[in-house]
Structures are given as structure tokens and as C-alpha cells.
Design an enzyme around this catalytic site. Structure first.
Site, short mmCIF file in Angstrom:
data_model
loop_
_atom_site.label_atom_id
_atom_site.label_comp_id
_atom_site.label_asym_id
_atom_site.label_seq_id
_atom_site.Cartn_x
_atom_site.Cartn_y
_atom_site.Cartn_z
N PRO A 9 0.80 -1.23 0.00
CA PRO A 9 0.00 0.00 0.00
C PRO A 9 0.83 1.28 0.00
CG PRO A 9 -0.08 -1.05 2.16
CD PRO A 9 0.61 -2.01 1.23
N ASN A 10 0.30 2.24 -0.72
CA ASN A 10 0.82 3.61 -0.82
C ASN A 10 2.10 3.72 -1.63
OD1 ASN A 10 -1.29 4.82 0.76
ND2 ASN A 10 -0.32 3.86 2.53
N ARG A 17 4.62 11.16 -2.21
CA ARG A 17 4.37 10.91 -0.78
C ARG A 17 5.64 11.13 0.03
NH1 ARG A 17 4.23 5.08 1.88
NH2 ARG A 17 3.72 5.68 3.99
N TYR A 22 10.90 9.17 1.47
CA TYR A 22 10.87 8.11 0.46
C TYR A 22 11.54 8.48 -0.86
CZ TYR A 22 7.53 6.16 3.75
OH TYR A 22 6.93 5.66 4.90
N ASN A 73 7.82 -5.53 -0.76
CA ASN A 73 7.71 -4.39 0.15
C ASN A 73 6.26 -4.34 0.61
OD1 ASN A 73 7.46 -1.96 1.49
ND2 ASN A 73 8.78 -0.84 0.08
N ALA A 76 2.91 -0.53 4.94
CA ALA A 76 2.40 -0.49 6.31
C ALA A 76 1.93 -1.85 6.81
CB ALA A 76 1.27 0.53 6.43
N HIS A 79 3.88 -4.23 9.57
CA HIS A 79 3.88 -4.13 11.02
C HIS A 79 2.75 -4.88 11.71
CE1 HIS A 79 6.71 -1.17 9.75
NE2 HIS A 79 5.76 -0.50 9.14
N ASP A 86 1.44 -15.06 7.16
CA ASP A 86 1.09 -16.45 6.95
C ASP A 86 1.17 -16.85 5.48
OD1 ASP A 86 0.71 -16.66 9.67
OD2 ASP A 86 -1.49 -16.70 9.57
N GLU A 97 12.26 -9.38 1.86
CA GLU A 97 11.51 -8.20 2.31
C GLU A 97 12.39 -6.97 2.08
OE1 GLU A 97 9.65 -6.39 6.46
OE2 GLU A 97 10.47 -8.42 6.45
N HIS A 99 12.49 -2.48 2.23
CA HIS A 99 11.89 -1.20 2.64
C HIS A 99 12.81 -0.07 2.21
CE1 HIS A 99 8.81 -3.18 4.97
NE2 HIS A 99 9.75 -4.00 5.40
N ILE A 100 12.23 1.00 1.74
CA ILE A 100 12.99 2.17 1.30
C ILE A 100 13.65 2.85 2.49
CG2 ILE A 100 12.76 4.46 0.27
CD1 ILE A 100 10.58 3.17 -1.57
N THR A 101 12.91 3.02 3.57
CA THR A 101 13.45 3.65 4.77
C THR A 101 13.93 2.58 5.74
OG1 THR A 101 11.34 3.70 5.96
CG2 THR A 101 11.85 5.62 4.55
N ARG A 106 12.76 4.32 12.82
CA ARG A 106 11.58 5.19 12.70
C ARG A 106 10.72 5.08 13.94
NH1 ARG A 106 8.86 5.18 7.11
NH2 ARG A 106 7.81 6.87 8.18
N ARG A 110 6.73 1.20 13.76
CA ARG A 110 7.29 0.75 12.47
C ARG A 110 8.49 -0.17 12.65
NH1 ARG A 110 4.86 3.74 8.34
NH2 ARG A 110 4.25 5.84 8.98
#
Length: 145
Positions: A9-10, A17, A22, A73, A76, A79, A86, A97, A99-101, A106, A110
Site C-alpha cells: 500500500p501507498n 508521498r 521516500y 515491500n 504499512a 507491522h 502467513d 523483504e 523497505h525504502i526507509t 523510525r 514501524r
């Protein structure tokens, strides 16, 4: 060999954003750079982005019919989505997995990834470069190199 890059998402809003967090690059630019790297590595690549948890779960469930590994990725959902956790655990594909940040630097909420314990590995905090590192890792996991 074919690798699925799954964006949660996002991430469709990258470039717009919170660019201070990001970056200013778009999702399309990240995908284009991954396509270029995939050609260099001699692998095929597929992309999907969804803001909907169930769509991501369904894609993970069917990924093994077409792909050898997944770069994921979860956004959100990282978390708190036990459904995605699962789904990753249920498939017989390595999942990297990404993540950009740096999620561990954070906000407290997060810092936890429910995906990490069932993923092959996690790459976090390197900006868009993290996706390229994750693609290289996924290829290495499949080839054993």
C-alpha cells in the site's frame, strides 16, 4: 528464472508521498531500474502493486505457478498483517523483504516486522537502491550463489 516484485500500500504514491523520507523517484522509475537490472542478470521480472491486503495475499498464493522468488515491500502491512505473514510462510518460494526507509530507526510501531521471521531476509534503509539489492539477493537465493 522469474522474480516477482510485489509492492504494498501507498507505494503507488512514491515521488509524491513524503519525498523527504521516500525520495522523489516514482514507482515506475524503480520498476524500470529493476527491469534493467533483471536484463543484466538474465532473469525475467514481473511487477504488481496493490493497496489491498487480500490482493497481495492472493498474489503470494499463486506466485509459485509463475515465479521462482519474490521481492516484497509490504508497506504499512509490514507491522501488523498476520495474513501476509502467513501467506509468505505458506509458499515454497524465497521472499526478500525490502523497505525504502530504515524501519528500525523510525517510529516505534514501524520497528516491528511480522514478515521478517518468515522471509529469507530483509533489506531496509537504502532507498530505491534497496530494491536492486533485494533483486540480487533473490536471484542469489534461487541460484545458490
Amino acid at each position: 528464472m522469474k522474480i516477482l516484485v510485489l509492492h504494498g500500500p501507498n507505494l503507488n504514491l512514491l515521488g509524491k508521498r513524503e519525498p523527504g523520507l521516500y525520495g522523489t523517484g516514482s514507482l515506475e522509475e524503480i520498476n524500470a531500474s529493476l527491469q534493467e537490472l533483471a536484463c543484466e542478470l538474465g532473469v525475467e521480472i514481473g511487477f504488481m502493486q496493490s493497496n489491498h491486503e487480500g490482493v497481495l495475499v492472493d498474489k503470494l498464493h499463486t506466485a509459485s505457478a509463475e515465479y521462482d522468488a519474490v521481492v516484497f515491500n509490504p508497506g504499512a502491512f509490514t507491522h501488523y498483517s498476520y495474513a501476509l505473514r502467513d501467506a509468505v510462510a505458506a509458499i515454497a518460494l524465497p521472499v526478500v523483504e525490502v523497505h525504502i526507509t530504515n524501519i528500525h530507526a523510525r517510529e516505534e510501531f514501524r520497528c516491528l516486522s511480522v514478515i521478517a521471521p518468515v522471509a529469507a531476509g530483509q533489506i531496509t534503509g537504502f532507498g530505491a537502491l534497496g530494491y536492486q539489492l533485494a533483486l540480487r539477493a533473490a536471484v542469489g537465493l534461487v541460484t545458490g550463489q
